[in-house]
Design a protein around this motif. Sequence first.
Motif, mmCIF file in Angstrom:
data_model
loop_
_atom_site.group_PDB
_atom_site.id
_atom_site.type_symbol
_atom_site.label_atom_id
_atom_site.label_comp_id
_atom_site.label_asym_id
_atom_site.label_seq_id
_atom_site.Cartn_x
_atom_site.Cartn_y
_atom_site.Cartn_z
ATOM 1 N N ALA A 89 0.835 -1.203 0.000
ATOM 2 C CA ALA A 89 0.000 0.000 0.000
ATOM 3 C C ALA A 89 0.874 1.259 0.000
ATOM 4 O O ALA A 89 0.602 2.213 -0.746
ATOM 5 C CB ALA A 89 -0.937 -0.007 1.205
ATOM 6 N N LYS A 90 1.929 1.244 0.793
ATOM 7 C CA LYS A 90 2.840 2.398 0.848
ATOM 8 C C LYS A 90 3.571 2.573 -0.483
ATOM 9 O O LYS A 90 3.719 3.693 -0.970
ATOM 10 C CB LYS A 90 3.850 2.233 1.984
ATOM 11 C CG LYS A 90 3.239 2.379 3.358
ATOM 12 C CD LYS A 90 4.273 2.136 4.435
ATOM 13 C CE LYS A 90 3.637 2.176 5.820
ATOM 14 N NZ LYS A 90 4.605 1.846 6.870
ATOM 15 N N SER A 91 4.017 1.479 -1.058
ATOM 16 C CA SER A 91 4.726 1.556 -2.333
ATOM 17 C C SER A 91 3.820 2.065 -3.444
ATOM 18 O O SER A 91 4.227 2.888 -4.259
ATOM 19 C CB SER A 91 5.288 0.187 -2.723
ATOM 20 O OG SER A 91 6.303 -0.202 -1.846
ATOM 21 N N PHE A 92 2.585 1.586 -3.473
ATOM 22 C CA PHE A 92 1.639 2.029 -4.502
ATOM 23 C C PHE A 92 1.292 3.503 -4.311
ATOM 24 O O PHE A 92 1.194 4.251 -5.286
ATOM 25 C CB PHE A 92 0.370 1.172 -4.487
ATOM 26 C CG PHE A 92 0.578 -0.267 -4.875
ATOM 27 C CD1 PHE A 92 1.677 -0.678 -5.629
ATOM 28 C CD2 PHE A 92 -0.322 -1.238 -4.467
ATOM 29 C CE1 PHE A 92 1.860 -2.007 -5.992
ATOM 30 C CE2 PHE A 92 -0.158 -2.576 -4.825
ATOM 31 C CZ PHE A 92 0.941 -2.958 -5.597
ATOM 32 N N ALA A 93 1.131 3.921 -3.076
ATOM 33 C CA ALA A 93 0.820 5.328 -2.798
ATOM 34 C C ALA A 93 1.997 6.228 -3.186
ATOM 35 O O ALA A 93 1.813 7.286 -3.784
ATOM 36 C CB ALA A 93 0.473 5.527 -1.327
ATOM 37 N N PHE A 94 3.198 5.798 -2.857
ATOM 38 C CA PHE A 94 4.396 6.574 -3.184
ATOM 39 C C PHE A 94 4.577 6.683 -4.697
ATOM 40 O O PHE A 94 4.985 7.715 -5.205
ATOM 41 C CB PHE A 94 5.629 5.951 -2.543
ATOM 42 C CG PHE A 94 6.883 6.727 -2.766
ATOM 43 C CD1 PHE A 94 7.110 7.918 -2.102
ATOM 44 C CD2 PHE A 94 7.849 6.267 -3.656
ATOM 45 C CE1 PHE A 94 8.269 8.646 -2.319
ATOM 46 C CE2 PHE A 94 9.011 6.969 -3.880
ATOM 47 C CZ PHE A 94 9.228 8.172 -3.205
ATOM 48 N N ALA A 95 4.262 5.596 -5.414
ATOM 49 C CA ALA A 95 4.429 5.591 -6.867
ATOM 50 C C ALA A 95 3.477 6.562 -7.548
ATOM 51 O O ALA A 95 3.789 7.098 -8.607
ATOM 52 C CB ALA A 95 4.212 4.180 -7.410
ATOM 53 N N SER A 96 2.333 6.814 -6.932
ATOM 54 C CA SER A 96 1.331 7.679 -7.565
ATOM 55 C C SER A 96 1.587 9.158 -7.299
ATOM 56 O O SER A 96 0.874 10.015 -7.802
ATOM 57 C CB SER A 96 -0.070 7.289 -7.115
ATOM 58 O OG SER A 96 -0.214 7.523 -5.723
ATOM 59 N N ILE A 97 2.614 9.475 -6.498
ATOM 60 C CA ILE A 97 2.919 10.876 -6.185
ATOM 61 C C ILE A 97 3.643 11.525 -7.348
ATOM 62 O O ILE A 97 4.463 11.018 -7.987
ATOM 63 C CB ILE A 97 3.773 11.000 -4.892
ATOM 64 C CG1 ILE A 97 2.962 10.532 -3.726
ATOM 65 C CG2 ILE A 97 4.258 12.410 -4.693
ATOM 66 C CD1 ILE A 97 3.706 10.516 -2.408
#
Length: 97
Positions: A89-97
Amino acid sequence: MRSLVVTAFAAMCLSGAFAAPAAAEEVTVSVSHGDLDLTTEAGRKALETRVAAAIKVACVKPDSRDLKTMQSWESCKSAAKSGAEEQLAKSFAFASI
């Protein structure tokens, strides 16, 4: 290189003539994802597939059909999956920034 760490408490079963209690051992497996584009569905699916494979490495299916051993294996997989889902979840959120 970006990577996730799948951590699990794997029950190490001792084989032998006598039943021995399983000893819990912390196992970590790194899952690299620097080559994936996590902003795409294909990249996310590829990472989820890698994490599933890492959980199989961290939580090896026992040869025994003993109920306690099988429960330990299921607990190992569950704990590893929970920890990995948080990191995903953190990786996916970071990637969308």
